[in-house]
Design an enzyme around this catalytic site. Structure first.
Site, PDB file in Angstrom:
ATOM      1  N   ASP A   1      37.177  35.852  38.054  1.00 54.88           N
ATOM      2  CA  ASP A   1      37.605  37.048  38.779  1.00 54.88           C
ATOM      3  C   ASP A   1      36.500  37.448  39.747  1.00 54.88           C
ATOM      4  O   ASP A   1      35.744  36.591  40.196  1.00 54.88           O
ATOM      5  CB  ASP A   1      37.934  38.177  37.794  1.00 54.88           C
TER       6      ASP A   1
ATOM      7  N   HIS B   1      36.797  35.551  42.708  1.00 59.44           N
ATOM      8  CA  HIS B   1      37.574  36.295  43.695  1.00 59.44           C
ATOM      9  C   HIS B   1      36.695  36.999  44.716  1.00 59.44           C
ATOM     10  O   HIS B   1      37.154  37.908  45.403  1.00 59.44           O
ATOM     11  CB  HIS B   1      38.473  37.315  42.991  1.00 59.44           C
TER      12      HIS B   1
END
Length: 446
Positions: free
Chosen positions: A247, A270
């Protein structure tokens, strides 16, 4: 005469016998006692347990085999270190300590150090976690002036928590590996944190935070395993660290200000994100964030701001500068329609976003160089694009294809000749009085 001589001889022999006992039998018995003492000392692996401020977890009875529960021993060593001036809790190298969820609580007498040179292991089986302790694994709260350092590892052993979304083994709540709550003057350096069930390193309601030279690692497909998560935390510096997870490498949430992030290697993951902010119509305020001199590689996003529809508040004075991106899906993103589901309800209003600068973002992208999707009700204002040089990647991510730059309802200016050239005409110029009025109203909420 003979009787006197015999009597003197007997006395001499008696003295000789006593002398022999003193120098042979008694030392031998003492030696056996000393040997037993050495064996006991050897059980603590040669560690001295007589220090007034160094508290080795082995001296508190830790088994250090990676199987036996050493949680209470860790808490006992912490309590001892917390109560003295300059206390040091030592986690020695070449040992593995199984630790169940613990809280290390202050306030402490003075500066305290947790020296991690060995390995701390979380329980690997989900069923062994108590339902009341699912939010964090190692929780440090109400501590001022603390350092966590060393060559060791904090291993969350999180793979059993990472079931695919929608499967019967999906968990709504998963633990954060290392969390600081309501703490000040915190330094975390040199250690490795890996495979957390969820977030790796979190700071809540804290102030005066520095993170230096840490490594945070998890597989790129591990869900919600943010590297460093900041919330209601100010006066932060994060630097010279390597972060690759499933993430956000760094996630900056509501209540954060005066944050400086630099010399970070991010990927997979991310990217470096502010938000998501304003979920469930909540108030979100973030300001004075500088991210610079960093590398982002093989991630979904690069420099990103994301807010939920319907939120309230303001994001302002944000700078992303001198960032090298390599094979990043979308290097520059502002998304005021953020949704982590397949479908989210449309809402009016949004967290306002203004005074955002993207400067010297260079490298390669696999799908879209810039994606600015701002609210119909509250547009993004004072967006500044300069020195951006982005080219399509030679190694696009699977299933991706190159798209044009998008700037929807975004006001600001671009400087220099941007690449791709479509970014030169992406932003709207200026902004009318209504936009400025909206910004003032949002500023009042913060």
């Amino acid at each position: 005469m003979k009787q006197n001589m015999m009597k003197q001889l007997c006395v001499f022999l008696c003295h000789l016998l006593v002398f022999f006992c003193l120098f042979t039998i008694i030392p031998s018995a003492y030696g056996r006692k000393l040997h037993r003492s050495c064996k006991k000392h050897h059980h603590t692996y040669g560690v001295s347990c007589n220090s007034t401020n160094n508290f080795n977890i082995l001296c508190f009875g830790a088994k250090a085999n990676g199987v036996s529960d050493d949680s209470k021993k860790l808490v006992a060593a912490w309590n001892a270190a917390c109560k003295v001036d300059g206390g040091i809790l030592q986690i020695p190298s070449n040992h593995r300590f199984l630790i169940k969820p613990v809280t290390l609580q202050g306030p402490c007498m003075s500066h305290v150090v947790i020296q991690i040179d060995g390995t701390l292991l979380a329980p690997s089986k989900v069923g062994s976690w108590s339902k009341s302790n699912l939010y964090q694994w190692i929780n440090i709260k109400w501590v001022q002036n603390i350092t966590i350092q060393g060559s060791g590892t904090i291993d969350g052993q999180g793979c059993n928590w990472w079931a695919p979304m929608g499967s019967k083994h999906t968990f709504d709540i998963k633990p954060t590996a290392l969390r600081f709550y309501a703490s000040e003057d915190v330094l975390v350096r040199d250690i490795m944190i890996k495979n957390s069930p969820q977030v790796h390193l979190k700071f809540d309601n804290s102030r005066g935070v520095k993170v230096n030279n840490v490594s945070i690692l998890a597989p790129g497909n591990s869900p919600n395993t943010d590297g460093i998560h900041l919330q209601n935390t100010r006066d932060v510096e994060i630097m010279h660290s390597n972060i690759g997870t499933g993430d956000d490498c760094l996630s900056i949430q509501t209540g954060c200000c005066n944050v400086h992030i630099h010399h970070i290697n991010c990927g997979p993951g991310h990217g470096i994100s502010i938000g998501g902010l304003g979920k469930d119509k909540s108030v979100a305020c973030v300001s004075d964030i500088l991210v610079e001199n960093s590398n982002i590689e093989n991630t979904l996003y690069g420099a990103r701001i994301k807010t939920w529809q319907g939120g309230i508040g303001l994001v302002k004075n944000i700078t992303f500068s001198n960032i090298q991106v390599t094979n990043v899906n979308s290097p520059i993103v502002i998304n005021q329609y953020y949704c982590d589901k397949s479908l989210c309800k449309n809402e009016t209003g949004s967290v306002a976003i203004k005074e955002v600068k993207f400067d010297k973002i260079t490298g390669s992208y696999s799908t879209q160089p810039i994606y600015l999707a701002c609210s119909d009700d509250i547009p993004c204002t004072e967006i500044d694009l300069s020195g951006i040089q982005l080219k399509p990647s030679r190694r696009p991510l699977e299933g991706s294809h190159v798209q044009q730059a998008l700037c929807y309802n975004s006001y600001g200016s671009s400087n220099d000749q941007l690449v791709p050239s479509s970014m030169n005409y992406c932003l709207k110029k200026g902004g009318d009085g209504a936009i400025n009025q909206i910004s003032r109203l949002s500023n009042a909420d913060c």
